[in-house]
Write an enzyme that holds these catalytic residues in place. Structure first.
Site, PDB file in Angstrom:
ATOM      1  N   ASP A  52      25.965  43.940 -72.148  1.00  0.00           N
ATOM      2  CA  ASP A  52      24.728  43.874 -72.933  1.00  0.00           C
ATOM      3  C   ASP A  52      24.107  45.247 -73.154  1.00  0.00           C
ATOM      4  OD1 ASP A  52      24.742  41.237 -73.294  1.00  0.00           O
ATOM      5  OD2 ASP A  52      23.159  40.757 -71.866  1.00  0.00           O
ATOM      6  N   LYS A  77      22.710  41.488 -78.199  1.00  0.00           N
ATOM      7  CA  LYS A  77      22.041  40.957 -79.388  1.00  0.00           C
ATOM      8  C   LYS A  77      20.775  41.775 -79.527  1.00  0.00           C
ATOM      9  CE  LYS A  77      22.220  36.674 -77.596  1.00  0.00           C
ATOM     10  NZ  LYS A  77      21.165  36.946 -76.754  1.00  0.00           N
ATOM     11  N   MET A 107       9.939  40.806 -71.819  1.00  0.00           N
ATOM     12  CA  MET A 107      10.038  40.725 -73.284  1.00  0.00           C
ATOM     13  C   MET A 107       8.663  40.576 -73.940  1.00  0.00           C
ATOM     14  SD  MET A 107      13.415  38.339 -73.672  1.00  0.00           S
ATOM     15  CE  MET A 107      13.019  37.188 -72.374  1.00  0.00           C
TER      16      MET A 107
HETATM   17  N1  SAH Z   1      18.303  39.146 -67.177  1.00  0.00           N
HETATM   18  C1  SAH Z   1      17.399  40.251 -67.226  1.00  0.00           C
HETATM   19  C2  SAH Z   1      16.300  40.048 -68.235  1.00  0.00           C
HETATM   20  C3  SAH Z   1      16.777  39.917 -69.647  1.00  0.00           C
HETATM   21  S1  SAH Z   1      15.499  39.760 -70.803  1.00  0.00           S
HETATM   22  C4  SAH Z   1      16.844  40.530 -65.827  1.00  0.00           C
HETATM   23  O1  SAH Z   1      17.037  39.736 -64.909  1.00  0.00           O
HETATM   24  O2  SAH Z   1      16.239  41.574 -65.637  1.00  0.00           O
HETATM   25  C5  SAH Z   1      15.199  41.424 -71.256  1.00  0.00           C
HETATM   26  C6  SAH Z   1      13.891  41.900 -70.735  1.00  0.00           C
HETATM   27  O3  SAH Z   1      14.032  42.316 -69.381  1.00  0.00           O
HETATM   28  C7  SAH Z   1      13.338  43.120 -71.416  1.00  0.00           C
HETATM   29  O4  SAH Z   1      12.691  42.793 -72.616  1.00  0.00           O
HETATM   30  C8  SAH Z   1      12.369  43.636 -70.385  1.00  0.00           C
HETATM   31  O5  SAH Z   1      11.193  42.865 -70.387  1.00  0.00           O
HETATM   32  C9  SAH Z   1      13.114  43.336 -69.109  1.00  0.00           C
HETATM   33  N2  SAH Z   1      13.845  44.500 -68.600  1.00  0.00           N
HETATM   34  C10 SAH Z   1      15.152  44.566 -68.319  1.00  0.00           C
HETATM   35  N3  SAH Z   1      15.465  45.777 -67.809  1.00  0.00           N
HETATM   36  C11 SAH Z   1      14.328  46.481 -67.759  1.00  0.00           C
HETATM   37  C12 SAH Z   1      13.991  47.781 -67.315  1.00  0.00           C
HETATM   38  N4  SAH Z   1      14.892  48.627 -66.799  1.00  0.00           N
HETATM   39  N5  SAH Z   1      12.710  48.186 -67.397  1.00  0.00           N
HETATM   40  C13 SAH Z   1      11.768  47.360 -67.898  1.00  0.00           C
HETATM   41  N6  SAH Z   1      12.033  46.121 -68.340  1.00  0.00           N
HETATM   42  C14 SAH Z   1      13.295  45.669 -68.264  1.00  0.00           C
END
Ligand code: SAH
Length: 508
Positions: free
Chosen positions: A37, A59, A175
């Site tokens: 991803d 995506k 998000m």
């Molecule tokens: N499965 C992922 C989340 C996917 S949705 C998890 O468990 O972390 C994607 C969202 O995750 C982004 O829009 C943001 O809100 C958050 N996110 C993921 N990595 C991040 C990071 N390094 N810093 C801040 N937000 C992050």
């Protein structure tokens, strides 16, 4: 018959490569296909075998032309049905908002075997790296994780924001960057006081982590002011106050500093590691590389007559590495080195020799070529003694002169040659020229000379006047002086840790 394929849904963690699980690393190590991803740290892809096929399966909300979820499901099924070991690498944890659940369903329905490797989710890790624990006996014994993807103003919003506002404990919103104003508004409308502490953390757990904190009522305006964009995690609740005390990650001494490492690819690792450990963003632009000496004849002769020397003198870690590469190609036994004495120009060179279980007889107090002779003299006269210098092809004649003045018979043997490295396979050098940096580090005269040849150091410093230069020691500073430049800092101790310490000190 080829065994049946399998899909591993693996959590890549939130950004910091060190937060991948051991199981995840092991599976990446034997993946035949990796579907990754956008949020996955690209560094992790290098854990896959070089023959593995790497497929971007991200995506993007703003770009509908990209892979749809159906495309990704089809891709995973197709690869697994070909009998391949597929790692589906997803940011954070695969089952937290990443549609990992849907991918697993598609696999289950198709009868394709799959396994899940949980990951460190950004929902928990990003607040932790911003100094915010999500539970605490004094602040809350539960927390809520919410997606901010849907417009809270829409009638059929799947989230009941006023119910969220009434739930005790911290609220963590993923998000939610694009709709931050609507979300904070909905929470306040639901009854949360506008002065509730809140924070938004962009690219958490990475060297680019950026945090904006403030009262819930102003968070959206503050984030917009700072130009803060996705991906970011929003945290709301009294517990955010603890950040004032617990903000360990952003308080590391070199946090936010972009530091250029100019050493050769093979040698950059140690300096880069030290810098990252202190929070710096490291930009590796190797300007030199070590290759075989143009003429290996003298080295071959020296190896065959090692027993005739009284002293072997090493003036760099490279020299030690290159010499022993050749040595062990010729000999099986370290005792073939003979009863010779060993001299090293400085602590790093000596340390490399000690790693080979060789005790160093002479190390000068200050790492300068000519001082080596002084250190050797402490063991008695060197008159008529045979001294072998094992060093770079282009080394300065000064040390030979000093030793010969004391009556030594000197063989100056090139064991490697330093040449310019102008490769830029990943566009890092181009990025440096465009965006500049905070620090340039130089660890030898040749890094200065070759940086200059490639980028024109004086011009570079004119274009980016805030850039500072760090020199590992007097020999390196001399190369800067040749360009009418003075380093912003020079290491007191002429080692990699000494260089990092000097930068740290300058940062106050
Ligand atoms: N499965 C992922 C989340 C996917 S949705 C998890 O468990 O972390 C994607 C969202 O995750 C982004 O829009 C943001 O809100 C958050 N996110 C993921 N990595 C991040 C990071 N390094 N810093 C801040 N937000 C992050």
């Amino acid at each position: 018959m080829k065994p049946k394929g399998i899909v591993y849904l693996v959590g890549a963690g939130p950004g910091d490569a060190g937060l991948l699980t051991r199981r995840g690393a092991e599976l990446l190590g034997r993946a035949e296909v990796v579907v990754y991803d956008a949020l996955v740290n690209p560094e992790l892809l290098s854990l896959a075998p070089s023959a593995a096929e790497l497929i971007f399966g991200g995506k993007r909300a703003e770009d509908r032309s990209c892979n749809t979820q159906e495309d990704i499901n089809r891709l995973l099924l197709g690869q697994a049905r070909e009998g391949k070991v597929v790692v589906r690498l997803k940011g954070g944890d695969p089952y937290i908002f990443g549609r990992g659940g849907e991918e697993a369903e598609a696999l289950a329905e198709a009868g394709v075997p799959f396994e899940v490797v949980p990951g460190v989710t950004s929902a928990i890790a990003v607040p932790a790296y911003a100094g915010i624990p999500l539970t605490h006996r004094d602040y809350g014994s539960c927390f809520t994780v919410i997606t901010g993807h849907r417009d809270p103003a829409k009638e059929h919003s799947p989230i009941d924001w006023s119910a969220v506002a009434r739930t005790p404990g911290a609220k963590v919103i993923l998000m939610g960057t694009k709709r931050l104003a609507e979300i904070t508004g909905a929470l306040i409308a639901g009854g949360l006081p506008p002065e509730t502490p809140a924070a938004i953390v962009r690219r958490g757990t990475t060297e680019n982590q950026q945090t904006v904190a403030g009262p819930l009522g102003s968070l959206a305006a503050l984030a917009a002011q700072a130009g803060l964009t996705a991906p970011a995690v929003v945290v709301v609740g009294e517990i955010v106050k603890l950040r004032a005390k617990l903000n360990w990650f952003e308080q590391r001494p070199l946090f936010g500093q972009r530091v250029v490492v100019t050493r050769s690819r093979g040698q950059a690792g140690k300096l880069s590691e030290h810098l990252r450990e202190r929070g710096a963003e490291v930009i590796e632009v190797p300007v030199i590389k070590q290759v075989e000496p143009a003429n290996k004849g003298p080295l071959g002769d020296a190896l065959l007559s090692l027993h005739e020397y009284d002293w072997l003198v090493f003036t760099s870690v490279n020299g030690v590495n290159a010499f022993f590469d050749y040595f062990f190609r010729m000999f099986q036994d370290l005792r073939d080195l003979g009863g010779v004495r060993l001299a090293a120009v400085g602590p790093a060179t000596a340390a490399r020799l000690r790693e080979l279980h060789l005790m160093v007889d002479a190390i000068p107090a200050e790492a300068l070529g000519r001082n080596v002779a002084k250190a050797m003299l402490e063991h008695g006269s060197i008159e008529n003694l045979c001294v072998c210098l094992l060093r770079a092809e282009q080394a300065s004649p000064e040390l030979v002169q000093v030793l010969e003045e004391r009556g030594a018979i000197v063989d100056d043997i090139p064991v490697y040659r330093t040449v310019a490295d102008t490769d830029d396979p990943r566009g890092v050098a181009a990025g440096l020229v465009a965006a500049g940096a905070d620090w340039l580090t130089f660890t030898s005269g040749s890094t200065v000379e070759n940086f200059h040849a490639r980028f024109n150091l004086a011009e570079f410093l004119k274009k980016f006047p805030a850039v500072r230069t760090a020199s590992i020691g007097p020999e390196t500073s001399k190369a800067l002086a040749t360009l009418q430049l003075e380093p912003s800092v020079e290491a007191r101790e002429h080692t990699i840790p000494g260089l990092v310490k000097a930068i740290e000190k300058a940062m106050g």
